[in-house]
Design a protein around this motif. Structure first.
Motif, PDB file in Angstrom:
ATOM      1  N   LEU A 185      -1.944  18.811  32.054  1.00 43.57           N
ATOM      2  CA  LEU A 185      -2.495  17.510  31.667  1.00 43.57           C
ATOM      3  C   LEU A 185      -1.544  16.759  30.740  1.00 43.57           C
ATOM      4  N   TYR A 186      -0.932  17.467  29.801  1.00 41.26           N
ATOM      5  CA  TYR A 186      -0.026  16.826  28.837  1.00 41.26           C
ATOM      6  C   TYR A 186       1.146  16.154  29.562  1.00 41.26           C
ATOM      7  N   LEU A 187       1.713  16.848  30.552  1.00 38.95           N
ATOM      8  CA  LEU A 187       2.835  16.245  31.278  1.00 38.95           C
ATOM      9  C   LEU A 187       2.376  15.012  32.054  1.00 38.95           C
ATOM     10  N   MET A 188       1.185  15.077  32.650  1.00 43.08           N
ATOM     11  CA  MET A 188       0.658  13.909  33.353  1.00 43.08           C
ATOM     12  C   MET A 188       0.507  12.725  32.393  1.00 43.08           C
ATOM     13  N   LEU A 189      -0.093  12.966  31.213  1.00 41.58           N
ATOM     14  CA  LEU A 189      -0.280  11.899  30.243  1.00 41.58           C
ATOM     15  C   LEU A 189       1.062  11.379  29.719  1.00 41.58           C
ATOM     16  N   PHE A 190       2.012  12.278  29.521  1.00 43.95           N
ATOM     17  CA  PHE A 190       3.335  11.865  29.061  1.00 43.95           C
ATOM     18  C   PHE A 190       4.004  10.979  30.114  1.00 43.95           C
ATOM     19  N   GLY A 191       3.804  11.315  31.397  1.00 45.00           N
ATOM     20  CA  GLY A 191       4.326  10.474  32.461  1.00 45.00           C
ATOM     21  C   GLY A 191       3.673   9.105  32.463  1.00 45.00           C
ATOM     22  N   PHE A 192       2.361   9.062  32.227  1.00 44.87           N
ATOM     23  CA  PHE A 192       1.683   7.771  32.146  1.00 44.87           C
ATOM     24  C   PHE A 192       2.224   6.937  30.978  1.00 44.87           C
ATOM     25  N   ARG A 193       2.477   7.603  29.863  1.00 41.97           N
ATOM     26  CA  ARG A 193       3.041   6.864  28.720  1.00 41.97           C
ATOM     27  C   ARG A 193       4.408   6.297  29.075  1.00 41.97           C
ATOM     28  N   ARG A 194       5.229   7.110  29.734  1.00 41.50           N
ATOM     29  CA  ARG A 194       6.575   6.654  30.086  1.00 41.50           C
ATOM     30  C   ARG A 194       6.528   5.415  30.988  1.00 41.50           C
ATOM     31  N   TYR A 195       5.558   5.389  31.923  1.00 38.84           N
ATOM     32  CA  TYR A 195       5.547   4.304  32.901  1.00 38.84           C
ATOM     33  C   TYR A 195       4.664   3.124  32.510  1.00 38.84           C
ATOM     34  N   THR A 196       3.640   3.339  31.697  1.00 36.63           N
ATOM     35  CA  THR A 196       2.762   2.218  31.350  1.00 36.63           C
ATOM     36  C   THR A 196       3.295   1.380  30.195  1.00 36.63           C
ATOM     37  N   VAL A 197       3.943   2.031  29.215  1.00 33.67           N
ATOM     38  CA  VAL A 197       4.461   1.280  28.066  1.00 33.67           C
ATOM     39  C   VAL A 197       5.897   1.651  27.711  1.00 33.67           C
ATOM     40  N   GLY A 198       6.439   2.711  28.332  1.00 34.25           N
ATOM     41  CA  GLY A 198       7.805   3.128  28.046  1.00 34.25           C
ATOM     42  C   GLY A 198       7.880   4.075  26.861  1.00 34.25           C
TER      43      GLY A 198
ATOM     44  N   GLU B 152      11.911   1.297  29.808  1.00 38.54           N
ATOM     45  CA  GLU B 152      11.553   0.269  30.789  1.00 38.54           C
ATOM     46  C   GLU B 152      10.398   0.758  31.651  1.00 38.54           C
ATOM     47  N   THR B 153       9.486  -0.129  31.995  1.00 43.36           N
ATOM     48  CA  THR B 153       8.356   0.222  32.849  1.00 43.36           C
ATOM     49  C   THR B 153       8.566  -0.352  34.246  1.00 43.36           C
ATOM     50  N   PRO B 154       7.824   0.139  35.246  1.00 40.72           N
ATOM     51  CA  PRO B 154       7.955  -0.384  36.609  1.00 40.72           C
ATOM     52  C   PRO B 154       7.519  -1.840  36.767  1.00 40.72           C
ATOM     53  N   ALA B 155       7.054  -2.462  35.683  1.00 40.76           N
ATOM     54  CA  ALA B 155       6.689  -3.876  35.767  1.00 40.76           C
ATOM     55  C   ALA B 155       7.889  -4.747  36.105  1.00 40.76           C
ATOM     56  N   CYS B 156       9.083  -4.213  35.913  1.00 42.19           N
ATOM     57  CA  CYS B 156      10.299  -4.980  36.228  1.00 42.19           C
ATOM     58  C   CYS B 156      10.547  -5.084  37.726  1.00 42.19           C
ATOM     59  N   ALA B 157       9.888  -4.247  38.525  1.00 43.74           N
ATOM     60  CA  ALA B 157      10.143  -4.201  39.969  1.00 43.74           C
ATOM     61  C   ALA B 157       9.432  -5.349  40.685  1.00 43.74           C
ATOM     62  N   PRO B 158      10.060  -5.916  41.710  1.00 41.23           N
ATOM     63  CA  PRO B 158       9.401  -6.966  42.484  1.00 41.23           C
ATOM     64  C   PRO B 158       8.274  -6.401  43.332  1.00 41.23           C
TER      65      PRO B 158
END
Length: 539
Positions: free
Chosen positions: A443-456, A98-104
């Motif tokens: 950098l890898y952890l930052m990108l992995f975090g972006f993947r988790r939050y932008t598309v899940g 799930e991405t943060p897009a679900c948040a109001p």
């Protein structure tokens, strides 16, 4: 580009010149924590909603919330409406798909005071005073991101002072390496959120490293006045950070004293400025202890009592000792997004090598700090969890011990600082590629975090889908990534220059000099290794 190593013209007083080091380190670390503050969705850190509500309440003079005294009860405070409802942002917590897009949307106009609930309501208010101020003049996500950035800059300043202190030690290379290793992706991630956990980590590191500089300069305390003042500030903040912080303060002081000897600790107590700093620290500790006992900070911990026997809990925790290493490296979100295996491997290797070098270093006297900390890192979590298992249940997390783990890593660097470090082309290459590897892991952890939050995170690989994200951080993940790469590169270059440069103070062959002794009965002359400060000793 400046170097973190004391320049040649400082040779007569190597403890001077810490300000330039502090400024450079603060700029780099401050940018890194700020990027993390923007990269992580709001309320994506462990317990961030509770700490955000607490910070907004403290900024309005509510140091404690209303409670009936029931264990684990959420305390009531009066905060702006957009902060009281901030838990609605957690819709993606524990759901990696799930991405943060679900948040109001957070309404910046909803600033009227209303009742909010927090499990941190009776925590020590010191950390929250500064962090909560933006909620007085701003609203919505802008206020929350600003609160995060202030928290990150506070941690960056304290961590920068650790690098400055490390550069002031004799033979500063290994202490600087230890400081870089101790600045794990997890430390930067936690620093970018609203949570006193990161401040506990950075202040514990500062207490240890500044005290090491003071003890090393015990005969010339006028040269370490800045470190004495920094020690008092760090110790005062540490004491008032979290319920266990007083314990970490005692252990950080004990580890530094063990590494340099009780005689030097007694020697610094003859200085009036040290007594002034000690008085300030004592008052801060007294307030922390008073708050801990009267506010009953442990009562806010959520309780899930079990009937498991303490001895069984102790044994189970010992079995889990190395499971928590993942959290020392970095686990994003609500402990739902562990760092990729490559990131974990990079830091586990760095941890292991640093500890191995520290534990086998000479003189042996420098290892006493490690001798104190190593068993405690293993036993303390088990003992603390076992003592609360039947009243609170399983509550331990790896981040609770990170303050002590960081001190352990720094102690290994301090113990190993006399190891020979002759600059050769091979060593330059080894340092260069080690720093590149660590930068790539960050950098890898930052990108992995972006993947988790932008598309899940889903079963199939979906990296390319990040270019059509369902959620974006401020400035977009692409711009933040480019900024992160630039800052990491600058930090790596400065550290590289510091480690491979050869200023006069490091060119004096500080490691091993050849002394010649005559063998008995007219035997041949045998070269004997001698440290530049005197013969190598084992004790």
């Amino acid at each position: 580009m400046p170097s973190l190593v004391t320049p040649p013209h400082r040779e007569q007083n190597p403890r001077r010149g810490q300000l330039p080091v502090f400024v450079v380190a603060f700029v780099i670390l401050g940018l890194l924590t700020t990027i993390w503050s923007l990269a992580s969705p709001i309320m994506s850190l462990p317990d961030e909603p509770a700490h955000t509500i607490k910070a907004a309440a403290v900024a309005r003079g509510q140091f404690s919330g209303e409670s009936t005294g029931v264990q684990g009860e959420l305390l009531k405070v009066r905060v702006p409406g957009y902060i009281a409802d901030i838990r609605s942002q957690q819709c993606y917590a524990f759901k990696v798909f799930e991405t943060p897009a679900c948040a109001p949307k957070v309404d910046p106009a909803d600033r009227g005071l209303t009742t909010g609930e927090t499990s941190a309501g009776n925590y020590n208010p010191v950390y929250y005073i500064l962090v909560g101020l933006p909620s007085r003049v701003m609203g919505g996500e802008g206020a929350i991101y600003t609160m995060r950035i202030i928290s990150g800059l506070l941690n960056a300043a304290i961590l920068a002072s650790v690098f400055a202190a490390a550069s002031a030690l004799r033979r500063p290379r290994m202490p600087l390496i230890a400081a870089a290793v101790a600045t794990t992706p997890g430390v930067l991630f936690l620093s970018g959120g609203i949570n006193p956990n990161a401040l506990e980590i950075t202040t514990a590191a500062a207490v240890f490293m500044h005290l090491c500089v003071i003890l090393e300069g015990a005969e010339h305390l006028r040269t370490v006045r800045w470190n004495i003042a920094a020690l008092a500030v760090a110790a005062s903040l540490l004491a008032n950070t979290r319920p266990l912080s007083l314990l970490w303060l005692v252990l950080a002081v004990g580890a530094a004293t063990a590494a340099f000897g009780v005689r030097r600790f007694v020697l610094i107590l003859k200085d009036k400025f040290v007594w002034l700093a000690a008085g300030v620290t004592a008052l801060s500790c007294a307030f922390a202890l008073y708050w801990l006992l009267t506010a009953k900070s442990f009562d806010s911990l959520l309780a899930s009592p079990t009937e498991i026997a303490p001895d069984q809990a102790f044994a189970t925790m010992l079995d889990r000792t190395f499971n928590y290493v993942i959290e020392y490296v970095g686990v994003l979100g609500w402990l739902d997004t562990p760092a990729p295996a490559a990131v974990q491997m990079t830091w586990v290797m760095a941890f292991g090598l640093l500890l191995l070098v520290g534990l086998t270093s000479r003189p042996v006297r420098g290892r006493w700090g490690l001798a104190l900390l190593v068993p405690l890192v293993i036993v303390l979590p088990a003992a603390l969890q076992a003592s609360t298992i039947q009243s609170l249940g399983w509550i331990w997390q790896g981040r609770y011990l990170m303050a002590l783990v960081v001190v352990l890593l720094l102690a290994a660097g301090v113990a190993a600082r006399f190891i020979p470090f002759r600059i050769t082309p091979w060593k330059k290459s080894a340092v260069r590629w080690s720093l590149v590897l660590m930068g790539l892991a960050h950098l890898y952890l930052m990108l992995f975090g972006f993947r988790r939050y932008t598309v899940g995170i889903i079963e199939r690989t979906n990296w390319t889908e990040m270019f059509d994200p369902t959620w974006q951080p401020p400035f977009t993940w692409q711009i933040l990534t480019v900024a992160y790469i630039a800052v990491l590169a600058a930090g790596g270059f400065v550290l590289y220059r510091s480690l491979v440069s050869s200023p006069a103070i490091l060119r004096r062959r500080p490691s091993l000099e050849v002394a010649v002794r005559t063998a008995p009965a007219g035997g041949s002359r045998v070269p004997e290794p001698v440290d530049s400060q005197g013969p190598a000793r084992s004790g």
